[in-house]
Design a protein around this motif. Sequence first.
Motif, PDB file in Angstrom:
ATOM      1  N   THR A 227       7.424   0.278   1.242  1.00 55.75           N
ATOM      2  CA  THR A 227       6.257   0.259   1.972  1.00 55.75           C
ATOM      3  C   THR A 227       5.481  -0.921   1.326  1.00 55.75           C
ATOM      4  O   THR A 227       5.902  -1.357   0.310  1.00 55.75           O
ATOM      5  CB  THR A 227       5.685   1.781   1.946  1.00 55.75           C
ATOM      6  OG1 THR A 227       5.512   1.907   0.485  1.00 55.75           O
ATOM      7  CG2 THR A 227       6.465   2.706   2.518  1.00 55.75           C
ATOM      8  N   ASP A 228       4.352  -1.112   1.825  1.00 52.59           N
ATOM      9  CA  ASP A 228       3.367  -2.125   1.349  1.00 52.59           C
ATOM     10  C   ASP A 228       3.102  -1.869   0.114  1.00 52.59           C
ATOM     11  O   ASP A 228       2.799  -2.567  -0.923  1.00 52.59           O
ATOM     12  CB  ASP A 228       2.307  -2.197   2.268  1.00 52.59           C
ATOM     13  CG  ASP A 228       2.433  -2.935   3.596  1.00 52.59           C
ATOM     14  OD1 ASP A 228       3.695  -3.729   3.616  1.00 52.59           O
ATOM     15  OD2 ASP A 228       1.549  -2.680   4.527  1.00 52.59           O
ATOM     16  N   ARG A 229       2.740  -0.427  -0.307  1.00 54.69           N
ATOM     17  CA  ARG A 229       2.513  -0.047  -1.846  1.00 54.69           C
ATOM     18  C   ARG A 229       3.693  -0.259  -2.640  1.00 54.69           C
ATOM     19  O   ARG A 229       3.397  -0.218  -3.806  1.00 54.69           O
ATOM     20  CB  ARG A 229       2.130   1.479  -1.600  1.00 54.69           C
ATOM     21  CG  ARG A 229       1.713   2.203  -3.078  1.00 54.69           C
ATOM     22  CD  ARG A 229       1.164   3.622  -2.727  1.00 54.69           C
ATOM     23  NE  ARG A 229       0.955   4.328  -4.064  1.00 54.69           N
ATOM     24  CZ  ARG A 229       1.766   4.829  -4.653  1.00 54.69           C
ATOM     25  NH1 ARG A 229       3.113   4.970  -4.363  1.00 54.69           N
ATOM     26  NH2 ARG A 229       1.535   5.443  -5.888  1.00 54.69           N
ATOM     27  N   ASP A 230       5.104  -0.286  -2.213  1.00 51.59           N
ATOM     28  CA  ASP A 230       6.134  -0.539  -3.085  1.00 51.59           C
ATOM     29  C   ASP A 230       6.337  -1.838  -3.669  1.00 51.59           C
ATOM     30  O   ASP A 230       6.937  -2.185  -4.370  1.00 51.59           O
ATOM     31  CB  ASP A 230       7.392  -0.086  -2.288  1.00 51.59           C
ATOM     32  CG  ASP A 230       7.315   1.444  -1.981  1.00 51.59           C
ATOM     33  OD1 ASP A 230       6.913   2.218  -2.892  1.00 51.59           O
ATOM     34  OD2 ASP A 230       8.188   2.005  -1.052  1.00 51.59           O
ATOM     35  N   ILE A 231       5.482  -2.768  -2.986  1.00 50.65           N
ATOM     36  CA  ILE A 231       5.703  -4.215  -3.477  1.00 50.65           C
ATOM     37  C   ILE A 231       4.288  -4.604  -4.220  1.00 50.65           C
ATOM     38  O   ILE A 231       3.148  -4.664  -3.570  1.00 50.65           O
ATOM     39  CB  ILE A 231       5.460  -5.015  -2.104  1.00 50.65           C
ATOM     40  CG1 ILE A 231       6.988  -4.803  -1.081  1.00 50.65           C
ATOM     41  CG2 ILE A 231       5.649  -6.574  -2.574  1.00 50.65           C
ATOM     42  CD1 ILE A 231       6.972  -5.782  -0.015  1.00 50.65           C
TER      43      ILE A 231
END
Length: 259
Positions: A227-231
């Motif tokens: 997800t965007d939070r994982d990057i």
Amino acid sequence: MERKRETARFPSRSVCSPDGYLYEREAILEYILHQKKEFARQMKAYEKQRGARREEQKELQRAAAQDQVRGFLEKEAAIVSRPLNPFTPKVAPGEPSDEARAGSSTGPASKDKDRALPSFWIPSLTPEAKATKLEKPSRTVTCPMSGKPLRMSDLTAVRFTPLDSSVDRVGLITRSERYVCAVTRDSLSNATPCAVLRPSGAVVTLECVEKLIRKDMVDPVNGEKLTDRDIIVLQRGGTGFAGSGVKLQAEKSRPVMQA
């Protein structure tokens, strides 16, 4: 198999915060423990001062009650009539008494002024130093760089891919290029925009993220969904060049004319 061998040979000693600030694991854990101990110490001092202030308020209330009783007794004693002394000279209403004349020569205003001014050699006039009022400390541990709340569970282990897996950690110190992108094998430096993939902790370049990883949103190291939070985009330090992309703020001090 080779990737697992590299991970075991170079264990992760670095972690990053959700804002992308890179820390050594031992240093940031020691910082968090120090902040918790500091909170316990400040909370103990706050409770101690709070109890002292409560006792002070109780003493003031007792003193106020005693003053009321004393004033009442003085008024009661003043009601009793006393015989007048016939030998005491009478003073006209407009004329001051001898005691008032003697007091006026010394100057009551100057006495009041002397009492108001602090004196460090007369015990009765020495100013009293009061303790600074302490505020209730916050239990939140903040990031030393961003100032945002930080927990141990928010830290992500970072795994850098070495350029040459046959070289040990001591040998990497003497090299200018030490680590590469985990996907494209491009060399990493302080000027290279990088990101950390949260599921695997692998460090990749932002160019790789935009061109390859964001198409499928799959971690290329372990195959997990992203997800965007994982990057997590890593924060970079200044390189001395104006175009390094790092937001820096400088302050310049110079003499100023004052009136």
